[in-house]
Design a protein around this motif. Sequence first.
Motif, PDB file in Angstrom:
ATOM      1  N   GLU A  45       0.851  -1.188   0.000  1.00 54.52           N
ATOM      2  CA  GLU A  45       0.000   0.000   0.000  1.00 54.52           C
ATOM      3  C   GLU A  45       0.886   1.237   0.000  1.00 54.52           C
ATOM      4  O   GLU A  45       2.081   1.150   0.297  1.00 54.52           O
ATOM      5  CB  GLU A  45      -0.924   0.024   1.229  1.00 54.52           C
TER       6      GLU A  45
ATOM      7  N   ASP B  56     -16.327   6.647   7.188  1.00 57.22           N
ATOM      8  CA  ASP B  56     -15.568   5.458   7.568  1.00 57.22           C
ATOM      9  C   ASP B  56     -14.891   5.590   8.922  1.00 57.22           C
ATOM     10  O   ASP B  56     -14.611   4.592   9.569  1.00 57.22           O
ATOM     11  CB  ASP B  56     -14.493   5.169   6.501  1.00 57.22           C
TER      12      ASP B  56
ATOM     13  N   LYS C 267     -10.086   8.610   5.655  1.00 61.37           N
ATOM     14  CA  LYS C 267     -10.468   8.217   4.294  1.00 61.37           C
ATOM     15  C   LYS C 267     -11.136   6.852   4.298  1.00 61.37           C
ATOM     16  O   LYS C 267     -11.051   6.094   5.267  1.00 61.37           O
ATOM     17  CB  LYS C 267      -9.238   8.212   3.387  1.00 61.37           C
ATOM     18  N   ALA C 268     -11.785   6.543   3.199  1.00 68.05           N
ATOM     19  CA  ALA C 268     -12.475   5.261   3.078  1.00 68.05           C
ATOM     20  C   ALA C 268     -11.471   4.113   3.099  1.00 68.05           C
ATOM     21  O   ALA C 268     -10.339   4.236   2.610  1.00 68.05           O
ATOM     22  CB  ALA C 268     -13.287   5.223   1.787  1.00 68.05           C
ATOM     23  N   THR C 269     -11.893   2.980   3.649  1.00 70.85           N
ATOM     24  CA  THR C 269     -11.003   1.814   3.720  1.00 70.85           C
ATOM     25  C   THR C 269     -10.705   1.245   2.340  1.00 70.85           C
ATOM     26  O   THR C 269      -9.824   0.396   2.199  1.00 70.85           O
ATOM     27  CB  THR C 269     -11.637   0.726   4.598  1.00 70.85           C
ATOM     28  N   SER C 270     -11.430   1.706   1.333  1.00 67.67           N
ATOM     29  CA  SER C 270     -11.162   1.248  -0.031  1.00 67.67           C
ATOM     30  C   SER C 270      -9.953   1.937  -0.647  1.00 67.67           C
ATOM     31  O   SER C 270      -9.477   1.524  -1.705  1.00 67.67           O
ATOM     32  CB  SER C 270     -12.391   1.500  -0.913  1.00 67.67           C
ATOM     33  N   THR C 271      -9.433   2.971  -0.005  1.00 67.06           N
ATOM     34  CA  THR C 271      -8.285   3.703  -0.540  1.00 67.06           C
ATOM     35  C   THR C 271      -6.983   3.106  -0.036  1.00 67.06           C
ATOM     36  O   THR C 271      -6.898   2.608   1.093  1.00 67.06           O
ATOM     37  CB  THR C 271      -8.341   5.186  -0.145  1.00 67.06           C
ATOM     38  N   THR C 272      -5.959   3.168  -0.860  1.00 71.54           N
ATOM     39  CA  THR C 272      -4.656   2.636  -0.457  1.00 71.54           C
ATOM     40  C   THR C 272      -4.034   3.470   0.646  1.00 71.54           C
ATOM     41  O   THR C 272      -3.301   2.954   1.489  1.00 71.54           O
ATOM     42  CB  THR C 272      -3.712   2.564  -1.676  1.00 71.54           C
TER      43      THR C 272
ATOM     44  N   ARG D 178      -5.603   4.881   3.216  1.00 72.03           N
ATOM     45  CA  ARG D 178      -6.153   4.442   4.498  1.00 72.03           C
ATOM     46  C   ARG D 178      -5.568   3.087   4.905  1.00 72.03           C
ATOM     47  O   ARG D 178      -5.225   2.865   6.078  1.00 72.03           O
ATOM     48  CB  ARG D 178      -7.674   4.358   4.399  1.00 72.03           C
ATOM     49  N   ARG D 179      -5.430   2.175   3.963  1.00 68.83           N
ATOM     50  CA  ARG D 179      -4.890   0.853   4.294  1.00 68.83           C
ATOM     51  C   ARG D 179      -3.425   0.946   4.708  1.00 68.83           C
ATOM     52  O   ARG D 179      -2.978   0.245   5.626  1.00 68.83           O
ATOM     53  CB  ARG D 179      -5.066  -0.100   3.110  1.00 68.83           C
TER      54      ARG D 179
END
Length: 737
Positions: free
Chosen positions: A162, A580, A395-400, A402-403
């Motif tokens: 990520e 999120d 940020k949304a967990t779908s973004t790199t 955030r991960r």
Amino acid sequence: MATFLYRLGRVSFGRRRYVVLLWAAVLAAIGFAAASAPAAPADSSSMPGTESQQAFDLIDKRFPGTDAEGANAQVVFVAPSGAKVTATDYRAAIERTVSELSGTAQVGSATDPFTSGGVSEDGSTAYTKVAYTVGSDELSDASTQGLRDAIDQAENTGLTVEARGTAVSGSVETGGVGEAAGVLVAALVLLITFGSLAAAGVPLLTAIVGVGVSIGGIMALSSALGLSSSTGSLASMLGLAVGIDYAVFVIARYREERAKGHDAKEAAGLAVGTAGSAVVFAGLTVIIALAGLLVAGVPTLTKMGLAAAGTVGVSVLVALTLVPAVLGFWPNAVLGRRERKGKKAPKESGRLGSAWARFVLRRPLPVLLLSVVGLGVLAVPALDLQLGMPGDESKATSTTERRAYDDLAKAFGPGFNGPLTVVVNAAKADDPKTAVSGISARLAGTDGVVSVSPAKFNEAGDTALLAVTPSTSPTSEETKDLVTTVRADRADITAGTSATFEVTGTTAANIDMAQKMSDALIPYLIVVVGLAVLLLTIVFRSILVPLKAALGFLLSVLASLGVVVAVFQWGWGTSLLGVDQTGPIMSMMPIFLVGIVFGLAMDYEVFLVSRIREAYIHGERPGQAVVTGFKGSSRVVVAAALIMASVFAGFITAGESMIKTIGFGLAIAVLFDAIVVRMAFVPAVLALLGKRAWWLPRWLGRVLPRVDVEGEALTARAAAPADGDADADGERVPAAI
């Protein structure tokens, strides 16, 4: 002013082709300039007057050549469950990725995690820091593609990879489907309100033209004036809302004048002269409130406010010129079905508004108490308002991004994502290295500090940088307390060293920003409320009506802040809004919300109460004047509020947390102010005050300037249909005006 606007409305109606061509030319010219202009820069973090900014300035001075504005990236490697990144195959893959990143265009350096301490204690995670030689807005496609290719190749080896940082590509959504849905809802409300496709379409069309001109201007000037993408997003949000609303008020008055028997051109002049006067005043209050954001002393906030103020100014011009010009092409299309067929408008028009007003007049005290208590209860969460600047964790967990944030927090601790940068100025110390070493040791022994990095000295050897890692996350109250403690204990930490230090870094800068916004909020609120009282005293020539309006404004603002805190900070209903991660409210959000809601509240106050005052000064009893005012304007005010709330709510789908929070806050605030305050609180107070509501000391009446917002100068003209008007393209103006 009413007479001038009357003339402007007639001229725009008569010379409609020239007016439309002029706006089309302006839109085309600005569009060309925007397409030719350089890209907008990233958001600036400059905050004059704060310790973090002073520390940044010292770094620039003592560490020349350091590109503080250069783009950066953190690439995070996570081994499969049960494995370690130090295993031969994974280590080779990571080292190969670092080597490829080092050779990518515009990359200055990429650290080796195995030699720079970038491997977690359990061996599950490693990271490399990539520093670019240019800012994020100057990165080439080759640079961003090189980063993606390196990540893809590393993932092929079985590692989870990520990335986060300013160099990580990915556009931020600023409305998308939600924004379009908001506009569609606005169109539906217009259609229901006016019963005409044309009447629903004209406000949308003219608002889009106004936003196009404004956003094009912002894009054209973005590079020269440092206007970021967030500036344009907020300006478009506000421009759409007020653009539609201002057009609605003019068209509603045009339909009303046509129903009285005036021909199209005369009705357009009267509509602009009356409703247009209120539009000018309402727009002016919004502009003043937004321009007043410069009192906070934050350049980013000032630019947002001025850009949004410019957008409102364009919306006012569009409502006064383009709207009557478009009406000139289809003078009957915006009328209701009965009027288009040559029949009179139904006499029961506005009956719901007058019925509601009579209901409030019969029970003013219960309605007043219910509205005040209800808004007061909703405002309670605002007492727990915590300001901050959420980062990747929001940020949304779908973004790199955030991960990557979550992976680093899990492997290295929650404070790893927000280290503090301590700048030690040892220029006056006899032995700078010994002084810095002592300061570093005392910092390491402070409660809440996990580690302090080795000192990095400048070439002169008189200034050092220390990275202090907290034990808590960047947005936590514990980290804020740590920064406060370190700064408060500065004398003890530097005792006997003749050196001093300042705390900076992203985390400290965000804390300073939150504190600065918190300190500025109350003074700004006082200025805005004082301005409201002054302006409304001039308009309505009353003492109690402005005080009532200011109190209602405070209730709606505090209630909306309370709901924002309950949702974005406490987590109530977050799943419904796609939030999120809860946490502190964006530092600039409350003060920006106050400025915008103030202007919008004045919109509704002027359009509603001016009709009530108009009826009162023409001889109606106070109670009957309220009924008459509601009959003529309540439906339009409610429709305008629903339109504005719909447009604002459309931005809740934005990927950028600040836009999402502001969109939600503004939507709620508009509904509270228009539906609860203006429709319930205002008539209840006026009913209880009676004639006292319109009292003004004689000496004050002589001092105050007279502002003809109701269009009293046009009353004689509006009393009967005009006769002998010039042809459709003529510009003759009656001598009576």
